[in-house]
Design a protein around this motif. Structure first.
Motif, mmCIF file in Angstrom:
data_model
loop_
_atom_site.group_PDB
_atom_site.id
_atom_site.type_symbol
_atom_site.label_atom_id
_atom_site.label_comp_id
_atom_site.label_asym_id
_atom_site.label_seq_id
_atom_site.Cartn_x
_atom_site.Cartn_y
_atom_site.Cartn_z
ATOM 1 N N PHE A 76 43.311 47.100 47.741
ATOM 2 C CA PHE A 76 43.187 46.985 49.190
ATOM 3 C C PHE A 76 41.952 47.691 49.734
ATOM 4 O O PHE A 76 41.597 47.516 50.905
ATOM 5 C CB PHE A 76 44.438 47.526 49.891
ATOM 6 C CG PHE A 76 44.619 49.007 49.809
ATOM 7 C CD1 PHE A 76 43.946 49.849 50.665
ATOM 8 C CD2 PHE A 76 45.482 49.568 48.879
ATOM 9 C CE1 PHE A 76 44.110 51.220 50.596
ATOM 10 C CE2 PHE A 76 45.650 50.940 48.807
ATOM 11 C CZ PHE A 76 44.960 51.768 49.668
ATOM 12 N N VAL A 77 41.255 48.483 48.923
ATOM 13 C CA VAL A 77 40.117 49.271 49.418
ATOM 14 C C VAL A 77 39.018 48.350 49.944
ATOM 15 O O VAL A 77 38.504 48.539 51.058
ATOM 16 C CB VAL A 77 39.576 50.199 48.318
ATOM 17 C CG1 VAL A 77 38.299 50.888 48.796
ATOM 18 C CG2 VAL A 77 40.622 51.233 47.934
ATOM 19 N N ASP A 78 38.633 47.347 49.159
ATOM 20 C CA ASP A 78 37.588 46.420 49.612
ATOM 21 C C ASP A 78 38.056 45.625 50.818
ATOM 22 O O ASP A 78 37.268 45.310 51.718
ATOM 23 C CB ASP A 78 37.192 45.465 48.477
ATOM 24 C CG ASP A 78 36.372 46.150 47.409
ATOM 25 O OD1 ASP A 78 35.788 47.211 47.703
ATOM 26 O OD2 ASP A 78 36.304 45.647 46.276
ATOM 27 N N TYR A 271 43.088 40.630 37.537
ATOM 28 C CA TYR A 271 42.979 39.902 38.801
ATOM 29 C C TYR A 271 42.784 40.908 39.925
ATOM 30 O O TYR A 271 43.495 41.899 39.998
ATOM 31 C CB TYR A 271 44.250 39.087 39.068
ATOM 32 C CG TYR A 271 44.062 37.880 39.962
ATOM 33 C CD1 TYR A 271 44.200 36.595 39.460
ATOM 34 C CD2 TYR A 271 43.747 38.017 41.308
ATOM 35 C CE1 TYR A 271 44.034 35.475 40.271
ATOM 36 C CE2 TYR A 271 43.576 36.910 42.118
ATOM 37 C CZ TYR A 271 43.722 35.650 41.600
ATOM 38 O OH TYR A 271 43.542 34.546 42.404
ATOM 39 N N ASP A 272 41.810 40.670 40.766
ATOM 40 C CA ASP A 272 41.483 41.424 41.991
ATOM 41 C C ASP A 272 40.083 42.025 41.973
ATOM 42 O O ASP A 272 39.542 42.345 43.031
ATOM 43 C CB ASP A 272 42.486 42.557 42.306
ATOM 44 C CG ASP A 272 43.836 42.037 42.741
ATOM 45 O OD1 ASP A 272 43.893 40.908 43.273
ATOM 46 O OD2 ASP A 272 44.843 42.745 42.521
ATOM 47 N N ASN A 273 39.494 42.235 40.786
ATOM 48 C CA ASN A 273 38.165 42.836 40.680
ATOM 49 C C ASN A 273 38.092 44.149 41.459
ATOM 50 O O ASN A 273 37.205 44.354 42.287
ATOM 51 C CB ASN A 273 37.081 41.874 41.176
ATOM 52 C CG ASN A 273 35.687 42.306 40.744
ATOM 53 O OD1 ASN A 273 35.516 42.983 39.733
ATOM 54 N ND2 ASN A 273 34.675 41.910 41.507
ATOM 55 N N THR A 274 39.024 45.048 41.164
ATOM 56 C CA THR A 274 39.034 46.350 41.804
ATOM 57 C C THR A 274 37.941 47.240 41.211
ATOM 58 O O THR A 274 37.292 46.897 40.224
ATOM 59 C CB THR A 274 40.395 47.033 41.597
ATOM 60 O OG1 THR A 274 40.602 47.201 40.185
ATOM 61 C CG2 THR A 274 41.528 46.188 42.180
ATOM 62 N N THR A 286 37.842 39.755 35.127
ATOM 63 C CA THR A 286 38.872 39.685 36.166
ATOM 64 C C THR A 286 38.498 38.651 37.213
ATOM 65 O O THR A 286 37.337 38.256 37.327
ATOM 66 C CB THR A 286 39.060 41.075 36.819
ATOM 67 O OG1 THR A 286 40.098 41.016 37.789
ATOM 68 C CG2 THR A 286 37.786 41.525 37.499
ATOM 69 N N VAL A 287 39.487 38.220 37.963
ATOM 70 C CA VAL A 287 39.267 37.287 39.065
ATOM 71 C C VAL A 287 38.916 38.090 40.311
ATOM 72 O O VAL A 287 39.664 38.993 40.701
ATOM 73 C CB VAL A 287 40.511 36.418 39.332
ATOM 74 C CG1 VAL A 287 40.271 35.495 40.522
ATOM 75 C CG2 VAL A 287 40.871 35.612 38.092
ATOM 76 N N ASP A 288 37.765 37.790 40.899
ATOM 77 C CA ASP A 288 37.370 38.436 42.151
ATOM 78 C C ASP A 288 38.090 37.744 43.294
ATOM 79 O O ASP A 288 37.811 36.588 43.614
ATOM 80 C CB ASP A 288 35.852 38.345 42.336
ATOM 81 C CG ASP A 288 35.372 39.172 43.520
ATOM 82 O OD1 ASP A 288 36.155 39.358 44.477
ATOM 83 O OD2 ASP A 288 34.212 39.616 43.513
ATOM 84 N N ASN A 289 39.006 38.451 43.914
ATOM 85 C CA ASN A 289 39.854 37.880 44.963
ATOM 86 C C ASN A 289 39.197 37.923 46.341
ATOM 87 O O ASN A 289 39.869 37.719 47.349
ATOM 88 C CB ASN A 289 41.195 38.620 45.005
ATOM 89 C CG ASN A 289 42.311 37.755 45.529
ATOM 90 O OD1 ASN A 289 42.229 36.535 45.525
ATOM 91 N ND2 ASN A 289 43.371 38.394 45.998
ATOM 92 N N THR A 290 37.888 38.193 46.381
ATOM 93 C CA THR A 290 37.108 38.253 47.630
ATOM 94 C C THR A 290 37.832 39.078 48.697
ATOM 95 O O THR A 290 37.943 38.658 49.857
ATOM 96 C CB THR A 290 36.800 36.837 48.163
ATOM 97 O OG1 THR A 290 38.031 36.140 48.432
ATOM 98 C CG2 THR A 290 36.008 36.028 47.164
ATOM 99 N N SER A 291 38.294 40.254 48.301
ATOM 100 C CA SER A 291 39.066 41.087 49.217
ATOM 101 C C SER A 291 38.272 41.465 50.465
ATOM 102 O O SER A 291 38.818 41.520 51.572
ATOM 103 C CB SER A 291 39.537 42.355 48.509
ATOM 104 O OG SER A 291 40.403 42.039 47.446
ATOM 105 N N HIS A 292 36.980 41.755 50.298
ATOM 106 C CA HIS A 292 36.156 42.131 51.445
ATOM 107 C C HIS A 292 36.104 40.988 52.455
ATOM 108 O O HIS A 292 36.236 41.203 53.676
ATOM 109 C CB HIS A 292 34.738 42.493 50.965
ATOM 110 C CG HIS A 292 33.887 43.125 52.022
ATOM 111 N ND1 HIS A 292 33.174 42.386 52.945
ATOM 112 C CD2 HIS A 292 33.637 44.434 52.309
ATOM 113 C CE1 HIS A 292 32.518 43.203 53.745
ATOM 114 N NE2 HIS A 292 32.789 44.453 53.391
ATOM 115 N N THR A 319 37.796 31.662 48.710
ATOM 116 C CA THR A 319 37.608 31.105 47.366
ATOM 117 C C THR A 319 37.298 32.202 46.350
ATOM 118 O O THR A 319 36.288 32.903 46.480
ATOM 119 C CB THR A 319 36.464 30.086 47.363
ATOM 120 O OG1 THR A 319 36.745 29.059 48.315
ATOM 121 C CG2 THR A 319 36.290 29.458 45.989
ATOM 122 N N PRO A 320 38.137 32.370 45.328
ATOM 123 C CA PRO A 320 37.894 33.400 44.315
ATOM 124 C C PRO A 320 36.856 32.946 43.282
ATOM 125 O O PRO A 320 36.565 31.754 43.159
ATOM 126 C CB PRO A 320 39.265 33.580 43.664
ATOM 127 C CG PRO A 320 39.891 32.224 43.780
ATOM 128 C CD PRO A 320 39.394 31.647 45.078
#
Length: 332
Positions: A76-78, A271-274, A286-292, A319-320
């Motif tokens: 959740f940081v990003d 998954y999430d690219n933390t 990992t899958v970058d979930n484009t959290s930002h 889109t991831p």
């Protein structure tokens, strides 16, 4: 020592209190030289506006409540960074609350934020009963961010495309020649979407019988225990796709403990690219979930609802992409 008041600023700048108020509210009806005089006086005196008084006069607190399902998860940081950057640019501030802690004390998770009269609410992650937010949405704008649970009317949902992301992970491993692939699944709508997409991708490539799905709790410890069980069986997988990076770290720990080298003996995808996935000694595919981007879109949804009614709740999916690093390699 007495705190400076708006009267002190007005006297120092040689203007009226009402003009000081206009300047502090960012009004464009003030001449530049007067604005500069007021701002200079405020800085010299160390004056800070009374936020509580301003909230009463404007009927707004200029704060957005952010309800987090799990403070321990770094994904959740990003998202918060993207959310806060746009809120801050529009003169709004975040207040954070821990939904897990509030539930343990018997409170409705959103109550502390509502008691502070926040102007809007962003719920980050999966909540047990998102339908309860319907009553809140009748009073203030509400956005679910990073969650795919069914939302009540008037609540916007902003998340990553979990089906596409899981398909990217599975196809990457299949493309490397892996056939015995295990998926450590999660819970909630997000977990179900990622699991369903993994299974559909394996089926599409004629590998349904080689796919293994194990339930998980999205924690490092859960990923570790599940992997020990997977790797101790007769049909050991050559690759593991974990529902998130936290579980994937558990996979890496279990593999090392059992004497397997990643990626030579076992490929691992998270998954999430933390930030954890980007650590050099982890270097996790990992899958970058484009959290930002999810955070920025959530903020945009709130801002649009402040401007006027937006009708029914909307669903926006970012889109991831797949970040290929050092934890995957061709099948042994």
């Amino acid at each position: 020592m007495r705190q400076p008041t708006i009267r002190d600023v007005a006297e120092r700048a040689g203007v009226s209190k009402s003009l000081v108020s206009l300047v502090l509210r960012g009004s464009d009806q003030v001449r530049p030289e007067k604005r500069d005089a007021v701002l200079r006086a405020a800085q010299e005196l160390g004056y800070r506006p009374n936020a509580a008084a301003r909230s009463l006069s404007e009927q707004r607190t200029r704060t957005i409540g952010v309800l987090l399902n799990d403070l321990r998860n770094p994904w959740f940081v990003d998202l918060l960074d993207g959310l806060n950057s746009l809120l801050h640019a529009n003169g709004l501030h975040m207040l954070l609350a821990d939904a897990r802690l509030n539930r343990r004390t018997g409170q409705d998770p959103a109550d502390p934020l509502l008691d502070l009269r926040v102007d809007g609410l962003v719920v980050v992650g999966t909540l047990p009963d998102p339908a309860a937010l319907g009553a809140v949405a009748e009073r203030i704008p509400v956005v679910l961010a990073g969650s795919r649970e069914p939302a009540p009317p008037g609540v916007d949902v902003v998340a990553g495309d979990d089906e596409r992301g899981a398909r990217l992970a599975a196809e990457h491993l299949i493309g490397l020649g892996h056939r015995r692939i295990a998926h450590i699944a999660g819970y909630g709508a997000v977990g179900e979407l990622r699991r369903g997409s993994f299974e559909a991708t394996m089926l599409r490539h004629g590998l349904a019988e080689r796919a293994v799905v194990e339930p998980g709790d999205m924690t490092e410890e859960g990923g570790y225990r599940t992997t020990v069980r997977l790797l101790s069986g007769p049909e050991r997988p050559t690759a593991v796709f974990a529902v998130n990076d936290m579980a994937a770290i558990g996979v890496l720990s279990a593999a090392e403990e059992l004497g397997l080298r990643v990626p030579r003996d076992l490929s691992v995808v998270g998954y999430d690219n933390t930030s954890i996935a980007r650590l050099r000694h982890v270097w996790l595919t990992t899958v970058d979930n484009t959290s930002h981007e999810v955070g920025r879109r959530a903020a945009r949804c709130l801002l649009e609802r402040f401007e006027g009614p937006c009708g029914a709740g909307r669903v926006q999916l970012a889109t991831p992409t797949l970040e290929i690093r050092g934890s995957t390699a061709p099948a042994p």
